[in-house]
Design a protein around this motif. Structure first.
Motif, PDB file in Angstrom:
ATOM      1  N   LEU A   1       0.886  -1.251   0.333  1.00  0.00           N
ATOM      2  CA  LEU A   1       0.310   0.016   0.183  1.00  0.00           C
ATOM      3  C   LEU A   1       0.865   1.485  -0.182  1.00  0.00           C
ATOM      4  CD1 LEU A   1      -2.655  -0.729   1.693  1.00  0.00           C
ATOM      5  CD2 LEU A   1      -3.009  -0.960  -0.151  1.00  0.00           C
ATOM      6  N   ALA A   2       2.359   1.177   0.519  1.00  0.00           N
ATOM      7  CA  ALA A   2       2.945   2.736   0.772  1.00  0.00           C
ATOM      8  C   ALA A   2       3.755   2.500  -0.785  1.00  0.00           C
ATOM      9  CB  ALA A   2       4.584   2.101   1.999  1.00  0.00           C
ATOM     10  N   PHE A   3       3.843   1.618  -1.547  1.00  0.00           N
ATOM     11  CA  PHE A   3       4.566   1.913  -2.632  1.00  0.00           C
ATOM     12  C   PHE A   3       3.799   2.142  -3.699  1.00  0.00           C
ATOM     13  CE2 PHE A   3       5.948   0.406  -6.424  1.00  0.00           C
ATOM     14  CZ  PHE A   3       7.458  -0.611  -6.405  1.00  0.00           C
ATOM     15  N   GLN A   4       2.461   1.929  -3.645  1.00  0.00           N
ATOM     16  CA  GLN A   4       1.620   2.669  -4.342  1.00  0.00           C
ATOM     17  C   GLN A   4       1.209   4.356  -3.426  1.00  0.00           C
ATOM     18  OE1 GLN A   4      -0.393   0.376  -6.630  1.00  0.00           O
ATOM     19  NE2 GLN A   4      -0.026   2.810  -7.294  1.00  0.00           N
ATOM     20  N   VAL A   5       0.651   4.867  -2.265  1.00  0.00           N
ATOM     21  CA  VAL A   5       0.727   6.637  -1.999  1.00  0.00           C
ATOM     22  C   VAL A   5       1.698   6.548  -2.704  1.00  0.00           C
ATOM     23  CG1 VAL A   5       0.827   7.198   0.072  1.00  0.00           C
ATOM     24  CG2 VAL A   5      -0.015   5.005   0.151  1.00  0.00           C
ATOM     25  N   ALA A   6       3.313   6.141  -2.636  1.00  0.00           N
ATOM     26  CA  ALA A   6       4.515   6.350  -3.168  1.00  0.00           C
ATOM     27  C   ALA A   6       4.448   7.169  -4.913  1.00  0.00           C
ATOM     28  CB  ALA A   6       5.230   5.792  -2.413  1.00  0.00           C
ATOM     29  N   ASP A   7       3.634   5.866  -5.036  1.00  0.00           N
ATOM     30  CA  ASP A   7       3.535   6.670  -7.038  1.00  0.00           C
ATOM     31  C   ASP A   7       2.884   7.598  -6.581  1.00  0.00           C
ATOM     32  OD1 ASP A   7       5.280   4.470  -8.051  1.00  0.00           O
ATOM     33  OD2 ASP A   7       3.219   3.335  -8.940  1.00  0.00           O
ATOM     34  N   ASP A   8       1.698   7.359  -5.825  1.00  0.00           N
ATOM     35  CA  ASP A   8       0.755   8.735  -6.450  1.00  0.00           C
ATOM     36  C   ASP A   8       1.236  10.105  -6.275  1.00  0.00           C
ATOM     37  OD1 ASP A   8      -0.888   6.628  -6.978  1.00  0.00           O
ATOM     38  OD2 ASP A   8      -2.245   7.213  -5.289  1.00  0.00           O
ATOM     39  N   ILE A   9       2.101   9.831  -4.956  1.00  0.00           N
ATOM     40  CA  ILE A   9       3.385  11.164  -4.684  1.00  0.00           C
ATOM     41  C   ILE A   9       4.167  11.707  -5.704  1.00  0.00           C
ATOM     42  CG2 ILE A   9       4.573  12.187  -3.209  1.00  0.00           C
ATOM     43  CD1 ILE A   9       3.772  10.340  -0.568  1.00  0.00           C
ATOM     44  N   LEU A  10       4.349  10.988  -6.509  1.00  0.00           N
ATOM     45  CA  LEU A  10       5.593  11.251  -7.481  1.00  0.00           C
ATOM     46  C   LEU A  10       4.555  11.392  -8.794  1.00  0.00           C
ATOM     47  CD1 LEU A  10       7.599   7.378  -7.491  1.00  0.00           C
ATOM     48  CD2 LEU A  10       8.458   9.822  -6.801  1.00  0.00           C
ATOM     49  N   ASP A  11       3.565  11.158  -9.256  1.00  0.00           N
ATOM     50  CA  ASP A  11       2.295  11.702 -10.033  1.00  0.00           C
ATOM     51  C   ASP A  11       1.951  12.711  -9.565  1.00  0.00           C
ATOM     52  OD1 ASP A  11       2.663   8.505 -11.436  1.00  0.00           O
ATOM     53  OD2 ASP A  11       0.485   8.832 -11.012  1.00  0.00           O
ATOM     54  N   VAL A  12       2.101  13.051  -8.510  1.00  0.00           N
ATOM     55  CA  VAL A  12       1.590  14.592  -8.456  1.00  0.00           C
ATOM     56  C   VAL A  12       2.804  15.693  -8.314  1.00  0.00           C
ATOM     57  CG1 VAL A  12       0.813  16.106  -6.301  1.00  0.00           C
ATOM     58  CG2 VAL A  12      -0.398  13.996  -6.381  1.00  0.00           C
ATOM     59  N   GLU A  13       3.869  15.228  -7.853  1.00  0.00           N
ATOM     60  CA  GLU A  13       5.078  16.040  -7.639  1.00  0.00           C
ATOM     61  C   GLU A  13       5.305  16.446  -9.669  1.00  0.00           C
ATOM     62  OE1 GLU A  13       7.829  14.426  -4.193  1.00  0.00           O
ATOM     63  OE2 GLU A  13       8.297  14.040  -5.831  1.00  0.00           O
ATOM     64  N   SER A  14       5.034  15.606 -10.406  1.00  0.00           N
ATOM     65  CA  SER A  14       5.175  15.677 -11.810  1.00  0.00           C
ATOM     66  C   SER A  14       4.379  16.660 -12.482  1.00  0.00           C
ATOM     67  CB  SER A  14       6.276  14.578 -12.259  1.00  0.00           C
ATOM     68  OG  SER A  14       4.480  13.704 -12.257  1.00  0.00           O
ATOM     69  N   SER A  15       3.314  16.147 -11.846  1.00  0.00           N
ATOM     70  CA  SER A  15       1.885  17.020 -12.664  1.00  0.00           C
ATOM     71  C   SER A  15       1.723  18.057 -11.752  1.00  0.00           C
ATOM     72  CB  SER A  15       1.239  15.871 -13.110  1.00  0.00           C
ATOM     73  OG  SER A  15       0.632  15.147 -11.574  1.00  0.00           O
ATOM     74  N   SER A  16       0.886  18.263 -10.846  1.00  0.00           N
ATOM     75  CA  SER A  16       0.158  18.625 -10.156  1.00  0.00           C
ATOM     76  C   SER A  16       0.251  20.295  -9.297  1.00  0.00           C
ATOM     77  CB  SER A  16      -0.344  17.869  -8.540  1.00  0.00           C
ATOM     78  OG  SER A  16      -1.350  19.220  -7.667  1.00  0.00           O
ATOM     79  N   ALA A  17      -0.483  21.203  -9.193  1.00  0.00           N
ATOM     80  CA  ALA A  17       0.212  22.683  -9.203  1.00  0.00           C
ATOM     81  C   ALA A  17      -0.155  22.489  -7.818  1.00  0.00           C
ATOM     82  CB  ALA A  17      -0.726  23.970  -9.805  1.00  0.00           C
ATOM     83  N   GLU A  18      -1.116  21.859  -6.916  1.00  0.00           N
ATOM     84  CA  GLU A  18      -1.186  21.974  -5.354  1.00  0.00           C
ATOM     85  C   GLU A  18       0.050  21.046  -4.292  1.00  0.00           C
ATOM     86  OE1 GLU A  18      -5.265  20.855  -4.495  1.00  0.00           O
ATOM     87  OE2 GLU A  18      -5.453  19.715  -5.905  1.00  0.00           O
ATOM     88  N   LEU A  19       0.928  21.177  -5.750  1.00  0.00           N
ATOM     89  CA  LEU A  19       1.795  19.942  -4.662  1.00  0.00           C
ATOM     90  C   LEU A  19       2.020  19.226  -3.176  1.00  0.00           C
ATOM     91  CD1 LEU A  19       4.387  18.006  -5.303  1.00  0.00           C
ATOM     92  CD2 LEU A  19       5.473  19.907  -5.587  1.00  0.00           C
ATOM     93  N   GLY A  20       2.222  20.503  -2.475  1.00  0.00           N
ATOM     94  CA  GLY A  20       2.746  20.801  -1.102  1.00  0.00           C
ATOM     95  C   GLY A  20       1.662  19.912  -0.138  1.00  0.00           C
ATOM     96  N   LYS A  21       0.352  20.782  -0.318  1.00  0.00           N
ATOM     97  CA  LYS A  21      -1.411  20.468   0.728  1.00  0.00           C
ATOM     98  C   LYS A  21      -0.900  18.618   0.054  1.00  0.00           C
ATOM     99  CE  LYS A  21      -4.340  21.572  -0.652  1.00  0.00           C
ATOM    100  NZ  LYS A  21      -5.388  22.684  -1.025  1.00  0.00           N
ATOM    101  N   THR A  22      -1.170  18.173  -1.466  1.00  0.00           N
ATOM    102  CA  THR A  22      -1.349  16.878  -1.239  1.00  0.00           C
ATOM    103  C   THR A  22      -0.362  16.001  -0.910  1.00  0.00           C
ATOM    104  OG1 THR A  22      -2.219  17.624  -3.122  1.00  0.00           O
ATOM    105  CG2 THR A  22      -2.182  15.120  -3.043  1.00  0.00           C
ATOM    106  N   ALA A  23       1.050  16.255  -1.147  1.00  0.00           N
ATOM    107  CA  ALA A  23       2.114  15.101  -0.705  1.00  0.00           C
ATOM    108  C   ALA A  23       1.786  14.581   0.317  1.00  0.00           C
ATOM    109  CB  ALA A  23       3.002  16.102  -1.823  1.00  0.00           C
ATOM    110  N   GLY A  24       2.404  16.593   1.455  1.00  0.00           N
ATOM    111  CA  GLY A  24       2.391  16.268   2.545  1.00  0.00           C
ATOM    112  C   GLY A  24       1.401  15.235   3.347  1.00  0.00           C
TER     113      GLY A  24
END
Ligand code: GRG
Length: 272
Positions: free
Chosen positions: A210-233
């Motif tokens: 599950l952690a693997f998948q959460v980390a994948d989602d963070i990597l996706d957000v980091e490469s695409s999202s403007a609201e990086l800080g909030k979501t990734a944190g």
């Protein structure tokens, strides 16, 4: 980890060779994806688990190869136009882009089949019952309660409104965590671990899955999202908690668990 990764590359390279001209094309296609340079996390988990329980690395080599073959075939099929329709994987053209959908489907099928044959044919130095159990674990990780079932629910949930947390967790458990669980449990079984040990390994693997998948989602957000800080944190905190739970399951093994603890940290610290 680096030693085990290099070992895995050598084992994978040696595992598939064309022996007659008629198989040159399918073997070339299989080797293209198998040797395309993944992180080799599943073989590493298998080796680390077997060593934690005092098992021999040699006895775990065929299972480690099989795990990466299963992972690779799932990526080949995942990239097909009928599924994710991706042209690139690990920065290189996907299998079907180079070899066509027909060959890519069959290369995946052949690789899945070869994964089981490889374990049955090549495993040495452990009782046959353990090898049979490993084959069962691998089979379970691929089926309806494994990669294939997880992928079906994922595909059918895409674009649906109100996909709940339960559904999301089910998808990740079967699409991602199931094969990681198989990796750790195959290593443990080959080393002769007890049922209690194997249960602890399952808990560890499900949490890191599950952690693997959460980390994948963070990597996706980091490469695409403007609201990086909030979501990734927020997600980073969830991933950290899952990794802490995973590590807690291995507390009884003390120092011997160090490689698996390190792999758990790596899973959320990785950059690809
Ligand atoms: C298994 C019969 C059968 C069919 C395949 C397509 C499919 C069914 C399942 C999809 C499985 C899938 C793509 C799951 C995602 C797993 C995942 C987290 C992939 C990324 O793994 P990494 O980061 O990749 O270990 P590398 O590139 O390092 O190998």
């Amino acid at each position: 980890m680096e030693e085990k990764r290099v070992l895995t590359e050598q084992l994978l390279d040696a595992s598939l060779k064309s022996t007659v001209p008629q198989t040159d094309l399918i073997i070339e296609s299989m080797r293209y994806s198998l040797l395309a340079g993944g992180k080799r996390v599943r073989p590493m988990l298998c080796f680390a688990a077997t060593e934690m329980f005092g098992g021999s690395l040699d006895a775990a080599k065929p299972a480690a190869v099989a795990l990466e073959m299963i992972h690779t075939m799932s990526l080949i099929h995942d990239d097909l136009p009928a599924m994710d329709n991706d042209d690139l994987r690990r920065g290189k053209p996907t299998n079907h882009v180079l070899y066509g959908d027909d060959v890519a489907i069959l290369a995946g099928d052949a690789m899945l089949s070869e994964s089981f044959a490889h374990v049955a044919r090549e495993t040495r130095g452990v009782p046959a019952e353990r090898v049979v159990r490993v084959l069962g674990i691998l089979g379970d990780s691929v089926g309806a309660l494994g990669l294939a079932g997880g992928q079906v629910l994922d595909l059918k949930s895409e674009g649906q409104p109100n996909v709940g947390m339960d559904t999301l967790q089910w998808i990740h458990t079967y699409k991602t965590a199931a094969l990681l669980k198989a990796a750790v449990c195959c290593g443990a079984v080959l080393a002769g671990a007890s049922e209690e040990d194997i249960a602890r390994c399952e808990t560890y693997a499900l949490k890191i899955g599950l952690a693997f998948q959460v980390a994948d989602d963070i990597l996706d957000v980091e490469s695409s999202s403007a609201e990086l800080g909030k979501t990734a944190g927020k997600d980073e905190a969830i991933a950290r908690e899952l990794v802490d739970d995973a590590k807690a399951a291995l507390a009884p093994y003390g120092e011997r668990a160090a490689p698996l603890l390190g792999l758990a940290d790596y899973i959320i610290a990785r950059k690809s």
